[in-house]
Design an enzyme around this catalytic site. Structure first.
Site, PDB file in Angstrom:
ATOM      1  CB  SER A 208     119.228  24.017  15.713  1.00 48.08           C
ATOM      2  OG  SER A 208     119.263  24.210  14.233  1.00 48.08           O
TER       3      SER A 208
ATOM      4  CG  ASP B 159     118.922  26.224  11.533  1.00 49.97           C
ATOM      5  OD1 ASP B 159     120.161  26.397  10.554  1.00 49.97           O
ATOM      6  OD2 ASP B 159     118.995  25.627  12.084  1.00 49.97           O
TER       7      ASP B 159
ATOM      8  CG  ASP C  24     122.688  25.473  14.367  1.00 48.47           C
ATOM      9  OD1 ASP C  24     121.537  25.659  13.151  1.00 48.47           O
ATOM     10  OD2 ASP C  24     123.569  24.247  14.163  1.00 48.47           O
TER      11      ASP C  24
ATOM     12  CG  ASP D   5     122.238  22.838  10.921  1.00 47.73           C
ATOM     13  OD1 ASP D   5     121.577  23.993  11.479  1.00 47.73           O
ATOM     14  OD2 ASP D   5     122.738  21.880  12.017  1.00 47.73           O
TER      15      ASP D   5
END
Length: 553
Positions: free
Chosen positions: A147, A298, A300, A302
Site C-alpha cells: 500500500s 495511494d 495501490d 485503494d
C-alpha cells in the site's frame, strides 16, 4: 549463541529460491554480522488480519520469496480444509520491488496444491483484485502490496470468496497452517499450470465504475491527479474518460509506477510533503484550465485523497489544502443521501461521528466497526462505508473493500454538481456543520523505532488513566480489549468527553501509536462558523498536549 544463529542462517540459505536474497544472506554470514543476522532471525513475520507486511530482505523476519511461498502454502492448506479442493484463487500485485515474483510464486504454490490460480495481467489497483474475486467466483484472492508503506517494504493481503479481507479466526487458522510447513522442499511449485488473465476482468471492473454515477449528472469538474508513483493512473484515466469528465491533468513526476518512490519520503497522501507536487501542478494552471479539485491515490489506488482551494481565515489569498478523510467521508455520504441512497452507512470507530448524524437525519441505519475495511465490508446491507484514513467503499456490490478509483469518480461528480450551482465542496461542508454541528477531527500519530514504546504508552494510560483532557472531564472510558456489545476485542482505549471523543490504538500496519480526536461544536448559523472553527482548533491542540503528557509520548 552465535553458532546457533549462523546455523539458522545457513539452513535458510540452502532453501532460499531467490538469488538476490541468497547473495545478501551469504554476505551477512561471511561478514559474521551477528547484529543484522539476529534482527533477521529473531522470529518470523506474523501473519495477521492485515496478512503480512514488512521490509524486503533475507530471513524469516523480512518479506522475501521464502516467506511468501510458506504463506501461500498456508493459505492453500487452509482453503482445502474449508472444502475448496479445486477452487479458484485470483492473485493481484502492485509495482513494488518483488511484487511480480511474489505473485508468480503464489500462483505456483496454489497450482501445486491442486487449486486453480489466475494472475491479473499486470500491476493493477487493489480494488480490481477485490472486484475480480466476486466477478470470477473465486474462493480466495491474494494481493501483493504494501500500500503506502516506504519503498523498502512489501506485503501480502488475503481475501476470502466474499471479496472481503480475512478476519479472525481465519487469520489464526492460516497462521497455524503456515507454521506447520516443515520446509520449502515439501511445497510443490510447478513452473506452469495457472492462468494469466487478459483485460476482460479490468474491462468488467471499469464497466462497473459507471454504476456509481447518476445517469445524466453534470461531469464538468476539472481535476489534477497524482498516482503517487503507484498503479492508479491508467485505470483512473480510463474510468474518467468513460464517465465523460474532462481528462485529469497528471502530476507528471509521479504519474508512472516507480518502486523507489523518488519524489516522496512516504508515498502516502496524508504524510507531510507528499502532495506538494500536486499543489504545484494545480497552481501552475489558470483560466479555463484551472482545476476545481486535486485527486490523489495511494500507490495501490485503494485510497483517495482530495484537495480543494481554500481561503484560510485572516488571509486575502487562496491556496490548496487537502481535505481530511472525515470531510470527504461526510461529503460522499451527503451526496449519496441527496441521490436517494438506501441501505446501511458504516464507518470505523475512529472516524467522525458526523456520519451517524447524516444517516440518522436521512432515516438510514448506521453502524460502527473496528478499524479496517475487513470489518466495514462485512456490515449487513452495506450501502456506503468509509474510514478516516482516506478509504471509501461506494459500490459494495462490486468491490467489498475501499476503492480509490470509484471514490474519485463520485467526489468529482459531486464537485461538478456543486459547480453547476455556483458552489464548492467547502460550501457543502459549511452547510453540514450548520445542520449537524461542526465536527472537527485531528490525529496525534507517533512513529517509533522500538515497538516496546507503544506497549509502554498503552500500559501507562491503563494504569494511570487521565480524568480530563483540555479541561473537559472524561465521562466514560472503554478499554476495547474487553470488547463491547457491538465490537469484538481490540487493543485500544476510547474516552468519551463532554463534546469530544478520543481513541488511542496501536497501528495494525506500521510502528505507530495513533490517537484519533474529535470535538463537536454547535453552530447556530453560517456566520458563527469562523468562531466555532477557532474554538475547535484550540480544543484539539489542548487535547493533543494533555494526551501526549498522559501517555508519556
Amino acid at each position: 549463541m552465535h553458532d546457533e544463529l549462523i546455523a539458522q542462517a545457513q539452513a535458510w540459505l540452502t532453501e532460499d529460491p531467490d538469488p538476490d536474497t541468497r547473495t545478501e544472506l551469504a554476505r551477512l554470514i561471511e561478514a559474521g554480522d551477528h547484529t543484522e543476522l539476529a534482527a533477521r532471525f529473531s522470529g518470523t513475520l506474523q501473519f495477521g488480519t492485515a496478512g503480512l507486511r514488512g521490509e524486503l530482505g533475507a530471513g524469516p523476519m523480512r518479506m522475501n520469496r521464502s516467506v511468501v511461498i510458506r504463506a501461500a502454502a498456508g493459505v492453500a492448506a487452509y482453503l482445502k480444509k474449508q472444502g475448496h479442493d479445486d477452487g479458484l484463487v485470483v492473485i493481484g500485485y502492485d509495482a513494488r520491488h518483488k511484487s511480480h515474483d511474489f505473485a508468480q510464486d503464489t500462483a505456483a504454490v496454489m497450482t501445486g496444491a491442486g487449486l486453480r490460480a489466475a494472475v491479473l495481467p499486470r500491476p493493477l489497483p487493489t480494488p480490481v483484485l477485490a472486484f475480480a474475486i466476486r466477478h470470477l467466483g473465486a474462493v480466495a484472492g491474494v494481493e501483493v502490496t504494501a500500500s503506502h508503506n516506504p519503498p523498502r517494504d512489501n506485503g501480502y493481503k488475503v481475501y476470502l470468496g466474499d471479496g472481503s479481507q480475512i478476519v479472525p479466526p481465519a487469520d489464526a487458522d492460516i497462521a497455524a497452517e503456515i507454521a506447520a510447513v516443515p520446509s520449502l522442499t515439501t511445497v510443490p511449485r510447478p513452473t506452469e499450470g495457472w492462468d494469466t488473465l487478459d483485460d476482460s476482468v479490468l474491462d468488467a471492473y471499469l464497466a462497473r465504475t459507471d454504476a456509481v454515477l447518476s445517469e445524466g449528472s453534470p461531469r464538468t469538474a476539472r481535476t489534477v491527479y497524482t498516482a503517487m508513483h503507484g498503479v492508479g493512473k491508467d485505470v483512473l484515466l480510463a474510468a474518467f474518460a468513460r464517465a465523460g469528465f474532462p481528462a485529469p491533468v497528471l502530476v507528471a513526476e509521479q504519474a508512472d509506477p516507480d518502486p523507489e518512490f523518488p519524489t516522496v519520503a512516504f508515498p502516502n497522501p496524508e504524510e507531510p510533503g507528499a502532495m506538494d507536487l500536486a499543489f504545484a501542478t494545480a497552481r501552475a494552471l489558470s483560466g479555463e484550465a484551472a482545476p476545481d479539485l486535486i485527486i490523489a491515490n495511494d500507490p495501490d489506488a485503494d485510497r483517495c485523497a482530495v484537495a480543494v482551494q481554500d481561503a484560510p481565515e485572516g488571509t486575502d489569498g487562496t491556496d490548496w489544502r487537502m481535505l481530511r478523510g472525515d470531510e470527504v467521508g461526510a461529503l460522499l455520504a451527503a451526496h449519496l443521501v441527496r441521490r436517494g441512497a438506501t441501505g446501511t452507512f458504516a464507518e470505523s470507530i475512529v472516524s467522525s461521528s458526523l456520519l451517524g448524524r447524516i444517516a440518522e437525519k436521512a432515516g438510514l441505519p448506521h453502524v460502527e466497526t473496528l478499524t479496517g475495511f475487513k470489518w466495514i465490508a462485512r456490515v449487513e446491507g452495506l450501502r456506503y462505508g468509509y474510514e478516516e484514513a482516506l478509504g471509501y467503499c461506494v459500490d459494495p456490490e462490486g468491490v467489498r473493500d475501499k476503492d480509490g478509483i470509484t471514490a474519485a469518480l463520485l467526489i468529482t461528480e459531486l464537485a461538478s454538481q456543486l459547480k453547476e450551482e455556483g458552489r464548492t465542496l467547502l460550501d457543502l461542508l459549511d452547510d453540514l456543520a450548520v445542520e449537524h454541528g461542526l465536527h472537527a477531527t485531528d490525529q496525534l500519530s507517533v512513529r517509533v523505532e522500538e515497538l516496546s514504546l507503544i506497549a509502554a504508552a498503552m500500559r501507562r494510560l491503563r494504569e494511570q488513566p487521565p480524568t480530563e483532557l483540555a479541561g473537559l472531564p472524561i465521562t466514560r472510558t472503554d478499554d476495547l480489549t474487553k470488547g463491547t456489545a457491538d465490537l469484538p476485542p481490540t487493543d485500544g482505549l476510547r474516552y468519551t468527553l463532554d463534546g469530544a471523543r478520543v481513541i488511542v490504538r496501536p497501528s495494525g500496519t506500521e510502528p505507530k501509536l495513533k490517537c484519533y480526536l474529535e470535538v463537536v461544536i454547535p453552530v447556530g448559523e453560517h456566520k458563527d462558523l469562523p468562531a466555532a472553527r477557532a474554538k475547535a482548533t484550540a480544543l484539539l491542540e489542548s487535547i493533543k498536549r494533555d494526551l501526549s503528557s498522559a501517555a508519556g509520548i
